[in-house]
Write an enzyme that holds these catalytic residues in place. Structure first.
Site, short mmCIF file in Angstrom:
data_model
loop_
_atom_site.label_atom_id
_atom_site.label_comp_id
_atom_site.label_asym_id
_atom_site.label_seq_id
_atom_site.Cartn_x
_atom_site.Cartn_y
_atom_site.Cartn_z
N ASP A 2 0.85 -1.18 0.00
CA ASP A 2 0.00 0.00 0.00
C ASP A 2 0.90 1.24 0.00
OD1 ASP A 2 -1.65 2.12 0.61
OD2 ASP A 2 -2.82 1.00 2.08
N LEU A 24 4.36 3.78 -11.14
CA LEU A 24 3.17 4.00 -11.98
C LEU A 24 1.93 4.09 -11.11
CD1 LEU A 24 3.85 1.32 -14.77
CD2 LEU A 24 4.93 3.54 -14.42
N ALA A 26 -1.04 5.25 -8.72
CA ALA A 26 -1.83 6.47 -8.50
C ALA A 26 -3.30 6.07 -8.47
CB ALA A 26 -1.63 7.46 -9.64
N SER A 71 2.19 13.02 -16.29
CA SER A 71 1.02 12.89 -17.15
C SER A 71 0.74 14.13 -17.98
CB SER A 71 -0.19 12.63 -16.25
OG SER A 71 -1.39 12.84 -16.95
N GLU A 73 -2.04 15.22 -18.47
CA GLU A 73 -3.11 15.95 -17.77
C GLU A 73 -2.57 17.16 -17.01
OE1 GLU A 73 -6.61 15.56 -17.50
OE2 GLU A 73 -6.47 14.15 -19.14
N TYR A 95 -6.49 14.93 -9.80
CA TYR A 95 -5.53 13.98 -10.36
C TYR A 95 -4.31 14.72 -10.91
CZ TYR A 95 -3.36 10.92 -13.81
OH TYR A 95 -2.44 10.22 -14.55
N GLU A 132 -11.84 -0.50 -17.79
CA GLU A 132 -13.08 -0.37 -18.57
C GLU A 132 -13.83 0.94 -18.35
OE1 GLU A 132 -15.42 -3.94 -18.06
OE2 GLU A 132 -13.66 -5.19 -18.49
N THR A 136 -11.67 4.92 -24.11
CA THR A 136 -11.32 4.04 -25.24
C THR A 136 -11.84 2.63 -25.02
OG1 THR A 136 -9.20 3.59 -24.19
CG2 THR A 136 -9.23 5.32 -25.89
N LYS A 138 -14.02 1.66 -22.78
CA LYS A 138 -15.48 1.65 -22.62
C LYS A 138 -16.12 1.52 -24.00
CE LYS A 138 -19.11 4.52 -20.56
NZ LYS A 138 -19.37 5.74 -19.74
N ARG A 163 -7.80 13.74 -27.73
CA ARG A 163 -6.65 13.18 -27.01
C ARG A 163 -5.61 12.66 -27.99
NH1 ARG A 163 -8.64 15.49 -23.57
NH2 ARG A 163 -9.14 14.93 -21.42
N GLU A 227 -12.98 20.30 -17.66
CA GLU A 227 -12.56 19.38 -18.72
C GLU A 227 -11.28 19.84 -19.40
OE1 GLU A 227 -12.46 16.53 -19.96
OE2 GLU A 227 -13.99 16.21 -21.52
P1 GDP Z 1 -8.21 11.03 -19.39
O1 GDP Z 1 -7.77 11.80 -20.59
O2 GDP Z 1 -7.08 10.55 -18.56
O3 GDP Z 1 -9.23 11.72 -18.57
O4 GDP Z 1 -8.83 9.65 -20.00
P2 GDP Z 1 -10.35 9.17 -20.17
O5 GDP Z 1 -10.30 8.01 -21.12
O6 GDP Z 1 -11.00 8.93 -18.85
O7 GDP Z 1 -11.09 10.40 -20.85
C1 GDP Z 1 -10.70 10.91 -22.11
C2 GDP Z 1 -11.72 11.95 -22.57
O8 GDP Z 1 -12.95 11.30 -22.90
C3 GDP Z 1 -12.06 13.00 -21.51
O9 GDP Z 1 -12.06 14.27 -22.13
C4 GDP Z 1 -13.46 12.62 -21.07
O10 GDP Z 1 -14.25 13.72 -20.62
C5 GDP Z 1 -14.03 12.06 -22.36
N1 GDP Z 1 -15.19 11.18 -22.15
C6 GDP Z 1 -16.39 11.28 -22.77
N2 GDP Z 1 -17.24 10.34 -22.34
C7 GDP Z 1 -16.56 9.60 -21.40
C8 GDP Z 1 -16.93 8.49 -20.58
O11 GDP Z 1 -18.04 7.97 -20.63
N3 GDP Z 1 -15.95 8.00 -19.75
C9 GDP Z 1 -14.69 8.54 -19.70
N4 GDP Z 1 -13.78 8.02 -18.88
N5 GDP Z 1 -14.35 9.62 -20.44
C10 GDP Z 1 -15.26 10.15 -21.28
#
Ligand code: GDP
Length: 271
Positions: A2, A24, A26, A71, A73, A95, A132, A136, A138, A163, A227
């Site tokens: 932990d 890695l 977080a 990151s 981000e 984050y 998941e 991507t 999802k 992205r 965002e």
């Molecule tokens: P991040 O770039 O580390 O936040 O990776 P994510 O895969 O979680 O999100 C990438 C982008 O997809 C962000 O701008 C989210 O707002 C957008 N997004 C849109 N719909 C979804 C969703 O249903 N789930 C997630 N995780 N992101 C989403």
């Protein structure tokens, strides 16, 4: 171990006496970081500090290289910029704020104690192993199930976000290359291309001859309090100094993930 149990983490590192340490760890989901800011902050800041202290103490006897997973981000940003190692950090989530702390702490140890500590500033990196709840996976998970007839809708948030998505396998190679470099430093890993969530959707669904527009719904649940609209990285420093290359194209990445999830959906269906 932990990350918040600093004594067992320290003991672990001192016992193993590693030559290389890759941090890695977080709470890695941006949306979750808005819901659990304290936990995200604790793991992201205390964990790295504990590891850096252990590595510092081991470094007295031998060379120990430390990698911190920074990151994209951290850049936050507004408008359409290309980010490199010189770009300013404007974190927009708990984050990202925790990642900025860890990045600066890694630099502080490198400069104060002459340690081999590097920050890899990685843009989004995906694979069939992606969690998941990231967008991507999802999407590709849903494509698999929709193609198998076990799901009918996919609910997302902001599909206009853009992205710089690469393949995690390529990025892990880059992480290792950083630790083999003669001098510790900070490097960006990115593809140099950016795509919207909608483009990812389109590629993933059309690969199995489906029209994503027939399956998509949006819900406020998946929009974030703030965002990061647009991320695009410039990997030229890593390409020049490490001879690193992002080898997998956007199209191949989407196909690799959809192929894996077509298989997993078939297995789910019969079990
Ligand atoms: P991040 O770039 O580390 O936040 O990776 P994510 O895969 O979680 O999100 C990438 C982008 O997809 C962000 O701008 C989210 O707002 C957008 N997004 C849109 N719909 C979804 C969703 O249903 N789930 C997630 N995780 N992101 C989403």
């Amino acid at each position: 171990s932990d990350l918040l149990d600093s004594s067992s983490l320290t003991n672990l590192i001192l016992n193993i006496q590693p030559d290389e340490v890759y941090n890695l760890a977080a709470q890695s989901h941006v949306a979750v970081s808005f819901k659990n800011p304290l936990y995200t902050t604790q793991v992201g800041t205390e964990g790295v500090t504990t590891i850096l202290e252990s590595v510092r103490s081991l470094s007295k006897d031998k060379k120990v290289s430390f990698y911190q997973a920074s990151s994209s981000e951290m850049y936050g940003g507004s408008g359409k910029q290309v980010f490199n190692e010189e770009s300013k950090f404007e974190p927009k989530s708990p984050y990202a704020a925790a990642k900025v702390f860890a990045h600066e702490m890694t630099k502080t140890y490198r400069e104060s104690y002459d340690m081999f500590a590097v920050n890899g500033i990685l843009f989004n990196h995906e694979s069939p192993h992606r969690g998941e709840t990231f967008v991507t996976r999802k999407i590709t998970k849903a494509v698999g199930r929709i193609a198998s007839g076990t799901q009918s809708k996919l609910t997302l948030g902001n599909i206009n976000a853009s992205r710089d998505w690469g393949f995690a396998g390529d990025y892990v190679e880059g992480m290792w290359m950083m630790l083999q470099h003669e001098k510790p430093d900070d490097w960006v890993l990115a593809t140099g291309e950016t795509h919207t969530v909608e483009e990812f959707l389109d590629k993933a669904f059309s690969y199995v001859n489906l029209d994503y527009k027939k399956y998509i719904e949006t819900s406020d649940e998946y929009f974030r309090p703030n965002e990061v609209d647009y991320l695009l990285g410039d990997p030229s420093k890593a390409m020049k100094e490490l001879n690193w290359r992002p080898k997998t194209s956007f199209e191949d990445l989407v196909k690799m993930m959809v192929d894996a999830d077509l298989k997993s959906a078939k297995v789910e269906k019969i079990s």
